[in-house]
Write an enzyme that holds these catalytic residues in place. Structure first.
Site, PDB file in Angstrom:
ATOM      1  N   GLY A  47      -0.662   0.461  12.028  1.00  0.00           N
ATOM      2  CA  GLY A  47      -1.947   1.000  11.611  1.00  0.00           C
ATOM      3  C   GLY A  47      -1.681   2.212  10.752  1.00  0.00           C
ATOM      4  CD  GLU A  48      -2.481   6.745   8.177  1.00  0.00           C
ATOM      5  OE1 GLU A  48      -1.548   6.926   7.368  1.00  0.00           O
ATOM      6  OE2 GLU A  48      -2.849   7.615   8.984  1.00  0.00           O
ATOM      7  CB  SER A  49       1.575   7.164  12.016  1.00  0.00           C
ATOM      8  OG  SER A  49       1.828   7.672  10.725  1.00  0.00           O
ATOM      9  CB  CYS A  79       4.560  -0.644  11.453  1.00  0.00           C
ATOM     10  SG  CYS A  79       4.455  -0.241   9.712  1.00  0.00           S
ATOM     11  NE  ARG A 106       3.140   8.561   7.730  1.00  0.00           N
ATOM     12  CZ  ARG A 106       1.993   9.079   7.297  1.00  0.00           C
ATOM     13  NH1 ARG A 106       1.880  10.376   7.104  1.00  0.00           N
ATOM     14  NH2 ARG A 106       0.974   8.301   7.032  1.00  0.00           N
ATOM     15  CB  ILE A 135       2.308  -3.844   6.019  1.00  0.00           C
ATOM     16  CG1 ILE A 135       2.343  -5.361   6.214  1.00  0.00           C
ATOM     17  CG2 ILE A 135       1.059  -3.425   5.244  1.00  0.00           C
ATOM     18  CD1 ILE A 135       1.278  -5.881   7.155  1.00  0.00           C
ATOM     19  NE  ARG A 136       0.404   2.432   2.420  1.00  0.00           N
ATOM     20  CZ  ARG A 136       0.815   3.149   1.370  1.00  0.00           C
ATOM     21  NH1 ARG A 136       1.206   2.566   0.273  1.00  0.00           N
ATOM     22  NH2 ARG A 136       0.822   4.455   1.423  1.00  0.00           N
ATOM     23  CG  HIS A 171       3.483  -5.168  11.221  1.00  0.00           C
ATOM     24  ND1 HIS A 171       2.481  -4.470  11.855  1.00  0.00           N
ATOM     25  CD2 HIS A 171       3.816  -4.444  10.138  1.00  0.00           C
ATOM     26  CE1 HIS A 171       2.226  -3.361  11.178  1.00  0.00           C
ATOM     27  NE2 HIS A 171       3.016  -3.329  10.136  1.00  0.00           N
ATOM     28  CD  GLU A 173       2.021  -6.476  14.886  1.00  0.00           C
ATOM     29  OE1 GLU A 173       3.264  -6.590  15.033  1.00  0.00           O
ATOM     30  OE2 GLU A 173       1.497  -5.577  14.206  1.00  0.00           O
TER      31      GLU A 173
HETATM   32  N1  GLN Z   1       2.171   3.618   6.395  1.00  0.00           N
HETATM   33  C1  GLN Z   1       1.618   3.677   7.715  1.00  0.00           C
HETATM   34  C2  GLN Z   1       1.791   5.075   8.317  1.00  0.00           C
HETATM   35  O1  GLN Z   1       2.447   5.906   7.779  1.00  0.00           O
HETATM   36  C3  GLN Z   1       2.250   2.634   8.618  1.00  0.00           C
HETATM   37  C4  GLN Z   1       1.906   1.268   8.108  1.00  0.00           C
HETATM   38  C5  GLN Z   1       1.791   0.205   9.166  1.00  0.00           C
HETATM   39  O2  GLN Z   1       1.710   0.460  10.368  1.00  0.00           O
HETATM   40  N2  GLN Z   1       1.684  -1.031   8.698  1.00  0.00           N
HETATM   41  O3  GLN Z   1       1.242   5.332   9.339  1.00  0.00           O
END
Ligand code: GLN
Length: 188
Positions: A47-49, A79, A106, A135-136, A171, A173
């Protein structure tokens, strides 16, 4: 049957819950500190940390979660979840749970390779190739000697384990390969 919690404040928690259930275990969405009692393991999803870190504070879960992990609760960060586990973040950003002796960068793949999929064997996990979705994604730039390196891609560490703590840049999942989930459930 084991009880596996998935932190459900933000991000891709549903997909983890579905896989845990498909393997015959109980998958529980975690939004409160009290729910951390009597779990066999907890997954911190992608997600977004930064958002997740803030929500951990807002929902007053952080301290209990750190205590449980330090007392041996099996935890797996995928992630953004891996970013939450790190003791240190590259570039001087504030770290979150600070439980695992790894330094994480990150968005480490930059815009060119923003997202990609690859299939590789991780010897400690399985003899079969595992699909890995990035993913990113972050990767680990430094690990303490207490940490076991599980996998590198192009010289960058993308999976590691330190006792009860497992971290992956990718990921599992988001694929239909359940190898990693089975490995984690067996840690608990
Ligand atoms: N780029 C996100 C972060 O810095 C992590 C991306 C992800 O969980 N797919 O939180």
């Amino acid at each position: 049957m084991k009880k596996i919690g998935v932190l459900a404040l933000q991000g891709a928690f549903n997909e983890h819950i579905e896989i845990i259930k498909s393997l015959g275990h109980e998958g529980i969405e975690i939004r409160k500190a009290e729910q951390l009692n009597n779990l066999d393991g907890i997954i911190l999803p992608g997600g977004e940390s930064t958002a997740m870190g803030k929500l951990l504070d807002d929902f007053q879960i952080k301290e209990t979660l750190v205590n449980k992990i330090n007392n041996g609760l099996p935890v797996w960060g995928t992630c953004a979840g891996m970013i939450l586990l790190a003791k240190e973040l590259d570039g001087g950003e504030n770290a979150h749970l600070k439980v695992m002796d790894i330094k994480v960068k990150r968005n480490a793949y930059g815009s060119q390779l923003d997202s990609f999929v690859t299939n590789e064997v991780i010897e400690d996990i399985s003899e079969n190739e595992i699909p890995m979705v990035f993913i990113r994604a972050p990767y680990i730039v430094d690990i303490d000697e207490k940490v076991d390196l599980l996998h590198k891609i192009d010289g960058n560490i993308v999976a590691a384990r330190q006792g009860n703590m497992l971290a992956t840049s990718f990921h599992p999942e988001l694929t239909n390969d359940t190898t990693f989930h089975e490995y984690f459930i067996n840690m608990s």
